[in-house]
Design a protein around this motif. Structure first.
Motif, PDB file in Angstrom:
ATOM      1  N   ALA A 102       1.003  -1.232   0.164  1.00 53.30           N
ATOM      2  CA  ALA A 102       0.398   0.008  -0.221  1.00 53.30           C
ATOM      3  C   ALA A 102       0.822   1.273   0.424  1.00 53.30           C
ATOM      4  O   ALA A 102       2.019   1.264   0.211  1.00 53.30           O
ATOM      5  CB  ALA A 102      -0.786   0.081   1.493  1.00 53.30           C
ATOM      6  N   ASP A 103       0.568   2.262  -0.687  1.00 53.77           N
ATOM      7  CA  ASP A 103       0.808   3.717  -0.584  1.00 53.77           C
ATOM      8  C   ASP A 103       0.118   4.272  -0.475  1.00 53.77           C
ATOM      9  O   ASP A 103      -0.949   4.152  -0.291  1.00 53.77           O
ATOM     10  CB  ASP A 103       2.304   3.774  -2.017  1.00 53.77           C
ATOM     11  N   ARG A 104       0.685   5.860  -1.007  1.00 57.91           N
ATOM     12  CA  ARG A 104      -0.313   6.907  -0.941  1.00 57.91           C
ATOM     13  C   ARG A 104      -1.003   6.885  -1.718  1.00 57.91           C
ATOM     14  O   ARG A 104      -1.992   7.986  -1.408  1.00 57.91           O
ATOM     15  CB  ARG A 104       0.473   8.709  -1.329  1.00 57.91           C
ATOM     16  N   LYS A 105      -1.223   6.448  -3.066  1.00 56.77           N
ATOM     17  CA  LYS A 105      -2.307   6.303  -3.540  1.00 56.77           C
ATOM     18  C   LYS A 105      -3.143   5.377  -3.681  1.00 56.77           C
ATOM     19  O   LYS A 105      -4.116   4.928  -4.042  1.00 56.77           O
ATOM     20  CB  LYS A 105      -1.712   6.296  -5.275  1.00 56.77           C
ATOM     21  N   ARG A 157       0.145   9.756   6.155  1.00 60.59           N
ATOM     22  CA  ARG A 157      -0.944  11.096   6.669  1.00 60.59           C
ATOM     23  C   ARG A 157      -1.298  11.187   5.931  1.00 60.59           C
ATOM     24  O   ARG A 157      -2.008  11.897   5.221  1.00 60.59           O
ATOM     25  CB  ARG A 157       0.453  11.995   6.697  1.00 60.59           C
ATOM     26  N   GLY A 158      -2.592   9.917   5.648  1.00 60.83           N
ATOM     27  CA  GLY A 158      -3.676  10.094   5.060  1.00 60.83           C
ATOM     28  C   GLY A 158      -3.770   9.629   3.523  1.00 60.83           C
ATOM     29  O   GLY A 158      -3.144  10.251   2.494  1.00 60.83           O
ATOM     30  N   VAL A 159      -4.917   8.579   3.589  1.00 64.79           N
ATOM     31  CA  VAL A 159      -5.441   8.287   1.321  1.00 64.79           C
ATOM     32  C   VAL A 159      -6.784   8.156   1.938  1.00 64.79           C
ATOM     33  O   VAL A 159      -7.380   8.421   2.984  1.00 64.79           O
ATOM     34  CB  VAL A 159      -4.785   7.057   2.053  1.00 64.79           C
ATOM     35  N   ARG A 160      -7.111   7.806   0.945  1.00 63.49           N
ATOM     36  CA  ARG A 160      -8.296   8.103   0.408  1.00 63.49           C
ATOM     37  C   ARG A 160      -8.917   7.112   0.299  1.00 63.49           C
ATOM     38  O   ARG A 160      -8.964   5.936   0.841  1.00 63.49           O
ATOM     39  CB  ARG A 160      -8.574   7.891  -1.214  1.00 63.49           C
TER      40      ARG A 160
END
Lengths: 364, 364
Positions: A96-99, A123-126
């Motif tokens: 998993a990554d920021r996108k 710090r926050g993902v969708r």
């Protein structure tokens, strides 16, 4: 509940987002390309039981994406920092990554936990909320509040993390256990009590149809109750004012849930007791008539919701209210009904008044 | 460093906030009434050693407020969910509520930990950063990034939680141990390398004055380096683009810190090694000349910062880079210098190129 009609209402907060009511799980995949940023990797966070029921239908539309499942055991106790840490380990293991897009598939616990995970992971993902319970559909999936519990209190650590969308399929309600239905009814009745006298009246006159899960009546109930929530959070996303009204019954209810260590009392039962306690307090302060107190109790009773908690210790419950997030400068802030379909924020309730309200729900 | 002059620069992000440079700890209390919402209760989160040095001076101005101290042991390992949970227990014990103001008094660890606590406690309370180390003053206190670590990687769980203000007293740098100075110098040199060739030249020509802590030279260095950070985060608070440049050296550095379990390597040393690795990679790709690679290494060496890590395993270090927050869709995103005073985001570095860069810093 298989009517093909669906509707979209919008939450007009800092960032606008849609609430789709009456869509189908299978169609979510086809919706994803409409998001502003491309989706490649998806983490579905859910319970095994929910995946068994709906995982296949949801996955049907997600064939174009890399999807991983994170399965969480059932229960409010899973809304913890420990579970957050385990989700993090698993998510990183899946690359998993920021996108990454998180899909919260389930009820209020999943929405809160998966939502909080999404709010802090890198710090926050969708996030997309796919509520499968009545409580989640009418209430917890809307408004961006996410949290985990702490031994000292419920939802003490959390964030405002508005989803990209809320995706509501009414058919998931058909098989919902009645205890889960109760959780949602308690919040729906609360919505009616604070902001929609017509919905309150609807609940009073449609008891049998609602208990028998009449699809058309449920559609009306869910849509109207969701709309109360959407309207309120659109005016006050960060709970600086009017959104606080949604906490009616919850300061009392959270105290009861915490005192009972989340065992032997559901959230809906806690809220039901909390509404009754708030009604008694409002009655004592002259905000509502005794007849209105009885009308509120009768409605809850008609739906099998509890209105008394014999055997509890009022002092211990009062003590539990010290950690309530709404408290300010040591003063307890309570939401009280003012008539049916209206409510106010009260900052001047004394501990003795609160104790008296607890006494009344204890003695029944 | 006792010059009376101070200056205010503003971070122009979603919510504007001031960075006060060269103020005094004693004056913070007199500033608090300028905040939009009244302050009643304050939680100071700090280390015992920092409180021994500066607690008294800070408290001098806070006589009008209810103040509680939360003392955290020293060390990067304290940036954990466990410590977050303990802070929560202690804060509730002191009657903290949504109106509480958190003051982070200390270096980067305190700023990150106290900041993350402030970002999630009751879904977010106000924060003032009072950085007492060079690293915190020029870098970590500015820009709103807060986080804790996770066994799988550094700063994996966090938030963007901009402070109400950053309050910088240069006198706290006078007694800073040299290892701490190194941490700040590594970030300051990084700022120069990515965005301010004049500052890079300043570092090259002022080695002796900086090592001897000449007050006027330090004032210039801190102000100029902070200004690079303020300028970049003002353009891109949420790291959608240009802010990513600030990560130069950090993908390599974090991997090294994680691989060594945060022992035997300071953050500044990790960043220094990371800058050298990035420089080698940039050199291999033709973004900078070999002379420029040498110039970068020489500057770091002049300040006693490490430029080699004999004995480390390059494959293990490469593996550690998998969990980097900047990665997208499995691709590693690296920041590389392009000349002195300029940098670019590179999305196409192969694992072999990265391994070769590690090899060069391992063989020295």
């Amino acid at each position: 509940m298989n009517s093909p009609e669906w509707q979209k209402i919008e939450v007009l907060a800092d960032r606008k987002y849609p609430v789709y009511l009456g869509t189908s799980l299978e169609e979510l995949g086809a919706y994803l390309p409409a998001l502003p940023e491309k989706v490649e990797h998806i983490l579905i966070i859910s319970h095994q039981k929910v995946l068994d029921l709906y995982g296949g239908r949801l996955m049907k539309g997600l064939g174009d994406y890399r999807v991983n499942l994170l399965v969480v055991p059932a229960g409010e106790a899973e809304k913890s920092l420990e579970r957050l840490s385990q989700l993090t380990t698993a998510a990183l293991g899946y690359g998993a990554d920021r996108k990454t897009l998180v899909i919260a598939l389930g009820g209020g616990v999943i929405g809160d936990l998966a939502g909080f995970f999404a709010s802090v992971f890198m710090r926050g993902v969708r996030l997309i909320q796919v509520p499968t319970t009545l409580l989640a559909q009418v209430d917890s999936s809307i408004g961006g509040k996410v949290a985990v519990n702490h031994p000292a209190g419920k939802n003490i650590l959390g964030a405002f993390h508005p989803p990209q969308a809320v995706w509501t399929d009414f058919t998931t309600l058909e098989s919902l256990p009645w205890l889960e239905v109760e959780n949602g009814l308690a919040e729906s009745i609360k919505h009616a009590l604070i902001a929609d006298p017509g919905l309150f009246n609807f609940f009073e006159t449609q008891v049998d149809s609602i208990k028998q899960r009449d699809p058309l009546i449920w559609r009306t109930m869910v849509t109207r109750s969701s709309s109360v929530k959407v309207k309120i959070v659109s005016q006050d996303e960060r709970e600086q004012g009017i959104r606080g009204l949604l906490n009616l019954g919850h300061s009392f209810g959270h105290a009861l849930e915490t005192e009972m260590n989340y065992r032997g009392v559901t959230h809906g039962q806690g809220v039901s007791i909390g509404i009754v306690a708030a009604a008694h307090l409002a009655g004592a302060k002259g905000f509502i008539s005794l007849a209105e107190v009885e009308r509120i109790k009768q409605l809850l009773r008609n739906y099998g919701l509890p209105i008394a908690i014999p055997g509890q210790n009022p002092q211990a419950l009062l003590q539990r209210m010290q950690a309530d997030k709404k408290n300010q400068g040591g003063r307890k802030i309570l939401i009280l009904p003012q008539g049916i379909g209206n409510a106010v924020i009260s900052q001047d309730c004394t501990d003795n008044e609160i104790l008296a309200a607890w006494q009344q729900v204890i003695s029944g």
